[in-house]
Design an enzyme around this catalytic site. Structure first.
Site, PDB file in Angstrom:
ATOM      1  N   HIS A  62       0.836  -1.211   0.000  1.00  0.00           N
ATOM      2  CA  HIS A  62       0.000   0.000   0.000  1.00  0.00           C
ATOM      3  C   HIS A  62       0.863   1.251   0.000  1.00  0.00           C
ATOM      4  O   HIS A  62       1.294   1.712   1.048  1.00  0.00           O
ATOM      5  CB  HIS A  62      -0.916  -0.011   1.229  1.00  0.00           C
ATOM      6  CG  HIS A  62      -2.003   1.014   1.181  1.00  0.00           C
ATOM      7  ND1 HIS A  62      -3.288   0.780   1.588  1.00  0.00           N
ATOM      8  CD2 HIS A  62      -1.994   2.300   0.753  1.00  0.00           C
ATOM      9  CE1 HIS A  62      -4.021   1.857   1.423  1.00  0.00           C
ATOM     10  NE2 HIS A  62      -3.251   2.808   0.918  1.00  0.00           N
ATOM     11  N   ARG A  66       2.114   8.951  -6.461  1.00  0.00           N
ATOM     12  CA  ARG A  66       1.761  10.308  -6.947  1.00  0.00           C
ATOM     13  C   ARG A  66       2.039  10.546  -8.428  1.00  0.00           C
ATOM     14  O   ARG A  66       2.020  11.692  -8.863  1.00  0.00           O
ATOM     15  CB  ARG A  66       2.513  11.383  -6.146  1.00  0.00           C
ATOM     16  CG  ARG A  66       2.403  11.264  -4.640  1.00  0.00           C
ATOM     17  CD  ARG A  66       1.000  11.483  -4.159  1.00  0.00           C
ATOM     18  NE  ARG A  66       0.944  11.543  -2.703  1.00  0.00           N
ATOM     19  CZ  ARG A  66      -0.147  11.194  -2.017  1.00  0.00           C
ATOM     20  NH1 ARG A  66      -1.241  10.767  -2.641  1.00  0.00           N
ATOM     21  NH2 ARG A  66      -0.160  11.283  -0.712  1.00  0.00           N
ATOM     22  N   HIS A 233      -5.297  -0.423   5.873  1.00  0.00           N
ATOM     23  CA  HIS A 233      -5.046   0.344   7.100  1.00  0.00           C
ATOM     24  C   HIS A 233      -6.134   0.276   8.184  1.00  0.00           C
ATOM     25  O   HIS A 233      -6.746   1.267   8.525  1.00  0.00           O
ATOM     26  CB  HIS A 233      -4.736   1.805   6.781  1.00  0.00           C
ATOM     27  CG  HIS A 233      -5.599   2.432   5.718  1.00  0.00           C
ATOM     28  ND1 HIS A 233      -6.966   2.486   5.792  1.00  0.00           N
ATOM     29  CD2 HIS A 233      -5.258   3.033   4.545  1.00  0.00           C
ATOM     30  CE1 HIS A 233      -7.426   3.098   4.718  1.00  0.00           C
ATOM     31  NE2 HIS A 233      -6.429   3.436   3.946  1.00  0.00           N
ATOM     32  N   ASP A 308       1.313   2.525   3.817  1.00  0.00           N
ATOM     33  CA  ASP A 308       0.418   3.587   3.337  1.00  0.00           C
ATOM     34  C   ASP A 308       1.232   4.862   3.076  1.00  0.00           C
ATOM     35  O   ASP A 308       0.804   5.975   3.398  1.00  0.00           O
ATOM     36  CB  ASP A 308      -0.726   3.860   4.316  1.00  0.00           C
ATOM     37  CG  ASP A 308      -1.827   4.737   3.691  1.00  0.00           C
ATOM     38  OD1 ASP A 308      -1.752   5.003   2.472  1.00  0.00           O
ATOM     39  OD2 ASP A 308      -2.741   5.150   4.417  1.00  0.00           O
ATOM     40  N   PHE A 326      -3.973  14.846   4.253  1.00  0.00           N
ATOM     41  CA  PHE A 326      -3.740  13.682   5.107  1.00  0.00           C
ATOM     42  C   PHE A 326      -2.565  12.878   4.563  1.00  0.00           C
ATOM     43  O   PHE A 326      -2.405  12.772   3.358  1.00  0.00           O
ATOM     44  CB  PHE A 326      -4.976  12.777   5.116  1.00  0.00           C
ATOM     45  CG  PHE A 326      -6.168  13.378   5.792  1.00  0.00           C
ATOM     46  CD1 PHE A 326      -6.329  13.280   7.162  1.00  0.00           C
ATOM     47  CD2 PHE A 326      -7.147  14.036   5.058  1.00  0.00           C
ATOM     48  CE1 PHE A 326      -7.432  13.820   7.799  1.00  0.00           C
ATOM     49  CE2 PHE A 326      -8.262  14.583   5.681  1.00  0.00           C
ATOM     50  CZ  PHE A 326      -8.406  14.472   7.055  1.00  0.00           C
TER      51      PHE A 326
END
Lengths: 441, 310
Positions: A62, A66, A233, A308, A326
């Site tokens: 995970h 971008r 998550h 993550d 976030f």
């Protein structure tokens, strides 16, 4: 064929409960042999792994790279270098790029660039077009193009009816769905976990129930329809308990947890004085939740550890709390954070083979990708670990373009010493060595 | 007089009882100045202050500006709407630009909790938090403490009840910290949807019924109710709120005879408090405002370490 001998390491292969001192011979891109006292032809390149752990290459199932669209935060090459530095030989890249990876062409773009990157990159496709939760994306075409799973990660699938259709359709092509569980009406405006600390700080909270309600819904749909679900998550005690029961009932569900949810609580937002590096979704939860996540990890309810990795530019993070995006960048801290916990002996029953299973064999099994094993004939993807190496978390020295981490300044014990992908050393003692100059762009 | 040994005033949670006592004592001297015919002392002559308001404010802004004028400071006020914020400049850039113009102290109101902390980390100038989101409004908390102390002669042992939207209130948070530090007993009342989750964090007790909370109370403080809370479904209507939770003579009948009535303003008459009560002799609403100027003078004096007056 090029050979590489890895001598005298403690070889741990969670895929077959193997844990003993042995040598490993790599031949080309494959593992040729694993045994004690291996002989290799004179002149064979050799790594003296005495005192090191030799494990299957770590797989981070995970991450957010971008690319395309937000290359100023991270791109496929910088993300891959960060992965190599952190000991990962493969990562699964989420679809919330720009354009969204909801189409074969974007999957193709990611794969084409991935071929020139330091580690293996498995693209995940979007579950719905534009991550908008309205229409299914072309899952079948993306799957044929190499997408290993489908997820609207970052956004929940608000409509139960769409979720039902997605599960049913994915089942037909035997595709894995990765879920970001969050009820958007409950979490709207939420900046951190709702509890004592959010009350003290005056930040809007997101209740644990926001995650649990969606998870409950999707487990019910899974029970009704079948298929394969992976919960990303996990962050609450209630979620752990639900996944535990679902597994006991025989449902085909797996789950992952991040190091930051295992190590930090909502207290960090206060202790770090509203630092936006503590702003992450799902939020850092309570101490009870944190303990339940460890229990779930140890008893097998939680299958995998994933970072993550959510890189952001400091321009985006260096603002007032509500305005910051976030995310925590974790590729270069995940392994050391986990090894440090092991070394600190804080968690009863935490063992190195268990930890490695969560970082290698389990993600490979869930994603159904090659790797996560040291069986002869498998890809020569390996991570050599130095359990005693001291590291200090310093994002300025990262290969990632980002520096958003709440762990800056942490002194940790344990780190990756070598990362080997397809028989090539891509990282040695913290330095990423690329096979050939990369054409970026 | 001593000065405060700190760069910023960000919240009452982090200020000690000793510091609060010093501030309240200094406030008393400052009020003397306000009662003079010529309300001006040279204490802060040549000192530059910026008032940065990212949210509309009448009372707090006027109060800070007057405090600065009475102390002879040079100040400019910038409103969020007219500032470069709308042009996309970050808070950090805005303030750093003003800082190099010589500003030594920034007074900021901002809609985001924690932004005063963020600002304080990023500039050398002193920061006084004039309200950050739902977090704290320390100067309001201090002026409320000053008003109570002035009227009651003490803070220790008093029962103070805060009624209404505590969940979204920075005024309530600052008051809770300040009052508890000074030894008062704090109770809350209001609909559960307007109470912060996990109240035990504050060490206070919440009541569902106002009548129960105000029993034997020395002070009752109503909080302003924002209409937008109704829109987000936290209570059904202003009418129902007034009927169930609005402060009226009848509702506070169980409190002590000399009950002090307070409200941080601006008041929604007939909603959180009846006009009868707000304008009654027991009401300290206007005294709060007077005290507000004096408290802010005291803080500027103590923070900027003003030159000895006499």
């Amino acid at each position: 064929m090029k050979k590489l001998l890895i001598k005298s390491g403690r070889v741990i292969d969670p895929s077959r409960d193997y844990d003993q001192e042995a040598d490993l011979l790599l031949s080309g891109a494959k593992i040729e042999a694993v045994e004690k006292g291996l002989k290799a032809p004179a002149g064979t390149e050799t790594i003296d792994a005495a005192g090191l752990i030799v494990a299957p290459g770590l797989i981070d199932m995970h991450v957010h790279l971008r690319d395309p669209g937000f290359e100023y935060k991270e791109d496929i090459f910088s993300g891959a270098r960060a992965a190599a530095a952190g000991g990962f030989t493969a990562v699964a890249a989420m679809a919330n790029t720009k354009p969204v990876a909801d189409d074969l062409s974007v999957i193709g773009y990611v794969k084409e660039r991935a071929d020139r990157a330091a580690v293996r990159i498995y693209p995940c496709g979007a579950l719905t077009k534009g991550l908008e939760g309205q229409e299914l994306a072309e899952l079948g075409r993306m799957q044929m193009g190499g997408a290993v799973a489908f997820s609207d990660d970052g956004r929940p699938v608000a409509s139960a009816s769409l979720m039902r259709n997605a599960l049913q359709y994915a089942k037909g092509i035997d595709a894995l769905i990765i879920l970001h569980e969050e009820d958007p009406s409950l979490s709207a405006g939420g900046m951190m976990h709702e509890g004592v600390v959010s009350s003290l700080l005056g930040l809007r909270g997101t209740t644990a129930a926001a995650e649990e309600i969606m998870l409950a819904r999707d487990l019910l749909l899974l029970q009704y329809i079948g298929g394969r679900l992976h919960v990303a998550h996990l962050s609450t005690a209630g979620s752990v308990e639900m996944v535990r029961r679902a597994k006991a009932a025989g449902l085909n569900v797996t789950a992952e947890v991040t190091p930051h949810h295992l190590l930090l609580t909502d207290r960090a937002v206060k202790n770090l004085n509203y630092s936006t590096n503590t702003k992450v979704n799902p939020p850092l939860r309570s101490e009870l939740d944190r303990q339940a996540l460890w229990e779930g990890l140890l008893d097998g309810t939680i299958d995998a550890i994933a970072s993550d990795h959510a890189p952001h530019h400091s321009d985006d993070k260096d603002v007032e709390y509500d305005f910051a995006p976030f995310g925590i960048a974790g590729l270069e801290t995940t392994l050391s954070l986990m090894l440090n916990e092991l070394n600190a002996n804080r968690i009863k029953n935490l063992t190195l083979p268990l930890l490695l299973e969560k970082l290698t064999t389990a993600p490979a099994r869930i994603l159904r990708v090659n790797g996560g094993t040291l069986r002869p004939g498998s890809p020569a993807d390996l991570t050599l670990i130095d359990l005693k190496q001291k590291v200090s978390v310093n994002p300025d020295a990262w290969y990632s373009k980002a520096s958003n981490t709440p762990f800056t300044g942490y002194r940790l014990t344990g780190a990756a010493a070598y990362t080997i992908v397809g028989g090539e050393i891509v990282m040695k003692r913290g330095v990423v060595t690329e096979k050939e100059p990369l054409l970026h762009g | 007089m001593q000065a405060l040994r700190r760069k910023d005033i960000l919240g009452l949670e982090e200020i000690s009882a000793e510091e609060i006592t010093l501030i309240l004592e200094t406030t008393r001297s400052m009020r003397e100045i306000m009662l003079r015919k010529i309300k001006k002392v040279p204490t802060l002559r040549g000192r530059a202050i910026l008032n940065l308001f990212y949210e509309p404010s009448t009372r707090t802004k006027a109060s800070f500006e007057l405090a600065q004028k009475y102390m002879s400071a040079d100040s400019v006020s910038v409103a969020g709407a007219s500032s470069s914020l709308v042009k996309g400049e970050t808070l950090k850039d805005t303030v750093r630009n003003v800082e190099v113009m010589g500003v030594e102290c920034v007074i900021m109101r901002h809609p985001v909790s924690g932004s005063a902390h963020y600002l304080a980390r990023n500039i050398n100038a002193s920061v006084i938090n004039a309200g950050d989101g739902m977090h704290e409004h320390p100067t309001q908390g201090l002026l409320d403490l000053f008003t109570i102390l002035d009227k009651k002669g003490r803070l220790e042992g008093l029962k103070v009840v805060i009624v209404g939207d505590v969940r979204h209130s920075r005024v309530a948070r600052s008051n809770i910290w300040g009052l508890k530090k000074m030894g008062a007993y704090v109770a809350l009342a209001g609909p559960p949807t307007l109470m912060p989750p996990d109240l035990e964090a504050f060490g206070v007790r919440a009541y569902d019924r106002v009548e129960e909370a105000v029993e034997n109370a020395d002070v009752v403080m109503a909080l302003r109710l924002q209409k937008e809370r109704q829109d987000s479904g936290l209570f059904p209507s202003l009418r129902e709120y007034a009927e169930l939770y609005g402060l009226t003579e009848q509702r506070v009948a169980g409190a002590k005879e000399d009950l002090l009535i307070m409200h941080p303003g601006p008041i929604n008459r007939g909603v959180e408090i009846s006009s009868g009560l707000a304008d009654s002799p027991r009401s300290a609403v206007l005294d709060q405002v007077t005290g507000g100027v004096a408290v802010r003078m005291a803080l500027l004096y103590l923070l900027l370490g003003g030159i000895k007056e006499e």
